[in-house]
Write an enzyme that holds these catalytic residues in place. Sequence first.
Site: not given
Ligand code: F7E
Length: 327
Positions: A8, A78, A127, A129, A151, A155, A180, A186
């Site tokens: 990674g 990673l 993670s 998650e 995902y 994990k 996060n 990023r």
């Molecule tokens: O979403 C909300 C979405 O895609 C965060 C990865 O590094 O952290 C990351 O996963 C939140 C969620 O990150 C949009 O619904 C709203 O609730 O930035 P994200 P993630 O899913 O938390 C964890 C720890 C990991 O391990 C993962 O690999 O934001 N949200 N509107 C949105 N998210 C995205 N992407 N885009 C939007 O338009």
Amino acid sequence: MTRALITGITGQDGLYLAELLVSKGYEVFGLIRGQNNPKYDLVRTTVPEVTLLTGDLTDVSGLVRVLGIAQPDEVYNLGAISYVAYSWENAALTSDVTGKGVLNIIEATRLYAGDDISKVRFYQASSSEMFGKVQEVPQRESTLLWPRSPYGVAKVFGHYMTINYRESYGMHASSGILFNHESPRRGPEFVTRKISQSVARIKLGLQDQLVLGNLDAKRDWGFAGDYVDAMWRMLQQPVGDDYVVATGETHSIREALDVAFRTIGVDDWSPYVGQDPRFMRPAEVDLLIGDASKAHDVLGWTPRVGFEELITMMVENDLREQSDLSR
Ligand code: F7E
């Protein structure tokens, strides 16, 4: 010279970790996937000291070959398909790479160690998650896992496999349950960078609207540069273990918008932000907040960059990047 292999290497964590290890005098090897990888030049220019080796987490024989060349003292896994939203559409692929890929690399590491399992230390990027539908607030190492996405499920597999290798073979294997973590590096598919890039473009008159999904989700957001230091600290301990790495603060997407728009002098962002069900997820992780006391006590780790500083740093970086691009 201590030798490390990072899978990674093309991601934000891979780059920050490579820089950290190079600064500590390590010889660093990075696993890079695929023919003509578009991120090859980025890694070359960011950390020219790193030796790149071709391989894929789904190909055990290739991993055995790479470990034989790198001869690492420390392996940092990673590599993953890390975009949660994508994992519903590509669940089997995510399981193969993010889940079974962990088994492939940890087994290749065990084979490389041979009769002397103490020869190598292993880090798995677990993670927050995995906590998904949270069973306890804040979440700690002992909190019951309840993943809410393919995902997250993948994990969990990697997490327990890492614990299993520690318990079955006595391997120095550690799992960092990272909440996060963001940075100017990023990917733009993740919400913080999507916000910082769009806000910069709105300020520069290059974009009118930012369209998001769920604005009420809450995350414990830290700075990726701080989090790679926790990874390294885990592998310097006498034995492997599991650690939550988090800031202990949670903020909503709305609060991220407040800070980002304030950076460009806008107090009311509502005219600029829309919502589209396209960006909503089939299941949401609503409230992530980590308890990193074990990492504080055992590793002596504390995050340095707070939420406001992080978002401001990202917007300021994107203002520079976007104005360079538009010239
Ligand atoms: O979403 C909300 C979405 O895609 C965060 C990865 O590094 O952290 C990351 O996963 C939140 C969620 O990150 C949009 O619904 C709203 O609730 O930035 P994200 P993630 O899913 O938390 C964890 C720890 C990991 O391990 C993962 O690999 O934001 N949200 N509107 C949105 N998210 C995205 N992407 N885009 C939007 O338009």
